[in-house]
Design a protein around this motif. Structure first.
Motif, PDB file in Angstrom:
ATOM      1  N   ALA A  48       0.849  -1.195   0.000  1.00  0.00           N
ATOM      2  CA  ALA A  48       0.000   0.000   0.000  1.00  0.00           C
ATOM      3  C   ALA A  48       0.885   1.246   0.000  1.00  0.00           C
ATOM      4  O   ALA A  48       1.594   1.521   0.968  1.00  0.00           O
ATOM      5  CB  ALA A  48      -0.913  -0.004   1.222  1.00  0.00           C
ATOM      6  N   PHE A  49       0.863   1.972  -1.147  1.00  0.00           N
ATOM      7  CA  PHE A  49       1.596   3.228  -1.261  1.00  0.00           C
ATOM      8  C   PHE A  49       0.759   4.212  -2.059  1.00  0.00           C
ATOM      9  O   PHE A  49       0.099   3.829  -3.034  1.00  0.00           O
ATOM     10  CB  PHE A  49       2.931   3.042  -1.995  1.00  0.00           C
ATOM     11  CG  PHE A  49       3.980   2.298  -1.223  1.00  0.00           C
ATOM     12  CD1 PHE A  49       4.593   2.876  -0.125  1.00  0.00           C
ATOM     13  CD2 PHE A  49       4.356   1.029  -1.599  1.00  0.00           C
ATOM     14  CE1 PHE A  49       5.570   2.194   0.589  1.00  0.00           C
ATOM     15  CE2 PHE A  49       5.329   0.329  -0.906  1.00  0.00           C
ATOM     16  CZ  PHE A  49       5.941   0.917   0.198  1.00  0.00           C
ATOM     17  N   ASP A  50       0.812   5.478  -1.648  1.00  0.00           N
ATOM     18  CA  ASP A  50       0.266   6.563  -2.457  1.00  0.00           C
ATOM     19  C   ASP A  50       1.382   6.999  -3.395  1.00  0.00           C
ATOM     20  O   ASP A  50       2.336   7.667  -2.972  1.00  0.00           O
ATOM     21  CB  ASP A  50      -0.181   7.711  -1.561  1.00  0.00           C
ATOM     22  CG  ASP A  50      -0.672   8.919  -2.353  1.00  0.00           C
ATOM     23  OD1 ASP A  50      -0.680   8.857  -3.604  1.00  0.00           O
ATOM     24  OD2 ASP A  50      -1.026   9.930  -1.725  1.00  0.00           O
ATOM     25  N   ILE A  51       1.324   6.614  -4.676  1.00  0.00           N
ATOM     26  CA  ILE A  51       2.440   6.853  -5.588  1.00  0.00           C
ATOM     27  C   ILE A  51       2.691   8.340  -5.826  1.00  0.00           C
ATOM     28  O   ILE A  51       3.752   8.719  -6.317  1.00  0.00           O
ATOM     29  CB  ILE A  51       2.252   6.133  -6.935  1.00  0.00           C
ATOM     30  CG1 ILE A  51       1.025   6.662  -7.679  1.00  0.00           C
ATOM     31  CG2 ILE A  51       2.185   4.624  -6.740  1.00  0.00           C
ATOM     32  CD1 ILE A  51       0.947   6.187  -9.120  1.00  0.00           C
ATOM     33  N   ALA A  52       1.711   9.185  -5.485  1.00  0.00           N
ATOM     34  CA  ALA A  52       1.890  10.627  -5.666  1.00  0.00           C
ATOM     35  C   ALA A  52       2.677  11.262  -4.520  1.00  0.00           C
ATOM     36  O   ALA A  52       3.149  12.402  -4.652  1.00  0.00           O
ATOM     37  CB  ALA A  52       0.533  11.315  -5.807  1.00  0.00           C
TER      38      ALA A  52
END
Length: 469
Positions: free
Chosen positions: A283-287
């Motif tokens: 789980a990562f927020d790529i932004a």
């Protein structure tokens, strides 16, 4: 999402009604299924003057389940005892089987050096096109025009694009047509592309031009055609649902260990999707500014072989009504995040030499789209990344390519108003929308170890859409 019209006109009653009042009847496409033969039936092979790719072509056909027949009227002559098992003699529909149909038509135009020699292509397709069965395949092989020795040869080879795209629009019945330009020293690298374009895996890929180039001299990696990605690790962003989940499943089916990445808010869906594939969910927020370094650190111990940039968003409004925040977020997530992640993975050596980068663009990035200036800009930028980075990555034997989906049946397209949705479905040569698996199988081909000669290219998965054609 179901296509009600497609289902209706292919029902017994709907088919009769469609015939009686002249309604268009899209074909139910034959797509790849593990429990059905991937290659089966007769392939008719033709050629122009002094063909140069027949040996490579015959080698590929001999390793599939196809039977091949040479077409004499196209100028193709072979000994009866040809070591590849190709039969000689003029092609007749009766040879194909009880229904008089063939599975594929392949024409080797690599030796054509003048526009007058294009007559051989006319002769071949004039004689054979009506014998091509439902969901059949048309492939023309040529030489890259820009590598031709003189203007006349360049002209004749460039003319093949018009021929192939016209055949794709004329053939109907779920038939696709594609052109493969093969560089002079690249014959040994064409098999993966031919297999994909001959297979049901390419059901929604038509009217495309694929270039197969030479690759740096090295011992090619050994692989099993049934599980070519065995032992490899693949990262897929936006993998929780839709096209991303389909890509993850396709790569896992080819043997890869899949690492799916999506927003923390989508972790439950991501975990459920990736768990079925025995993969790893991250789980990562790529932004987020720190995301590239965090992703590289999470992958660094074992590294990766394949990176698929699928994550993307839309925030549609005409540019006069679009907020600065809507513009910025779409550009950042759809384009800039890809740049940052690749920079981090390449700098750390996390993406191994000989790896694959596949970016999901859109035909909106090719043609533009009203109310999507931000989205179209970001997706056109993705194409620019692919074209600009290919040469830079070649020294590490890393390929980078893009797929550009057209109308694909997803939760997103289900929200489009009915009239616009129907137009999107029907405005292509196959008269229907694609499925997420169509994009996924195209990504799997570009990630294939046998696709080392395909780089810097954009392949539309759009059924030969009229938009941007």
């Amino acid at each position: 999402m179901n296509d009600t019209y497609l289902n209706f006109v292919n029902s017994p009653f709907g088919a009769r009604l469609a015939r009686s009042i002249g309604l268009p009847k899209p074909e139910v496409l034959r797509r790849y299924r593990a429990d059905q033969p991937e290659f089966d039936g007769l392939v008719a092979i033709g050629a122009g003057r002094e063909p140069q790719l027949l040996d490579a072509l015959a080698d590929v056909i001999s390793r599939t389940g196809f039977t091949s027949v040479a077409h004499q009227s196209a100028g193709l002559w072979m000994p009866l005892a040809n070591r590849h098992g190709l039969m000689t003699g003029r092609f007749e529909p009766a040879e194909a089987g009880p229904h008089g149909s063939v599975a594929a038509l392949i024409f080797d135009a690599s030796g054509i050096e003048d526009s007058s020699q294009l007559d051989a292509a006319y002769a071949f397709f004039h004689d054979t096109l009506r014998s091509l069965g439902k969901s059949g395949r048309i492939i023309v092989l040529g030489r890259p025009p820009e590598a031709c020795a003189n203007p006349r040869q360049w002209t004749a080879q460039r003319a093949l694009e018009g021929l192939v795209r016209s055949l794709g629009k004329e053939a109907r019945r779920g038939i696709t047509a594609n052109l493969v330009y093969v560089e002079a020293d690249a014959q040994s690298h064409v098999e993966a592309s031919l297999r994909f374009l001959l297979s049901p895996r390419s059901a929604y890929v038509s009217g495309q031009v694929v270039r197969v180039g030479a690759v740096p001299a090295m011992q090619p990696p050994a692989f099993d055609w049934t599980r070519p990605l065995a032992g490899q690790r693949a990262v897929v962003t936006g993998a929780a649902r839709g096209i991303g989940a389909a890509i993850a499943a396709a790569l896992a089916a080819e043997g890869a260990h899949v690492i799916g990445i999506d927003m923390p808010s989508a972790l439950e869906a991501l975990d459920a999707s990736i768990r079925q594939l025995s993969g790893t969910a991250l789980a990562f927020d790529i932004a987020a500014p720190e995301a590239p370094a965090q992703i590289a650190a999470a992958l660094d111990e074992l590294g990766v072989d394949i990176v698929v940039h699928n994550a993307g968003i839309t925030k549609d409004k005409t540019i006069a009504k679009m907020s600065e925040a809507a513009w910025h977020s779409v550009i950042d997530i759809n384009l800039a995040a890809q740049e940052r992640i690749d920079d981090a993975l390449l700098a750390a050596g996390t993406l191994r030499d000989g790896g694959r980068i596949v970016c999901v663009s859109s035909i909106s990035g090719i043609a533009g789209n009203m109310g999507q200036a931000n989205y179209a800009t970001s997706k056109a930028g993705v194409l620019g990344r692919v074209q600009s980075m290919a040469a830079h990555l070649k020294e590490r034997r890393i390929t980078i390519n893009a797929v550009a989906p057209g109308f694909i049946e997803t939760q997103m397209t289900a929200k489009i108003p009915l009239a616009i949705r129907e137009a999107g479905r029907r405005m292509n040569s196959l008269s229907q929308g694609g499925q997420p698996v169509d994009v996924a199988q195209t990504v799997a081909w570009l990630a294939h170890p046998g696709s080392a000669g395909v780089t810097g290219q954009v392949v539309r998965v759009c059924g030969q859409s009229l938009i941007g054609a």
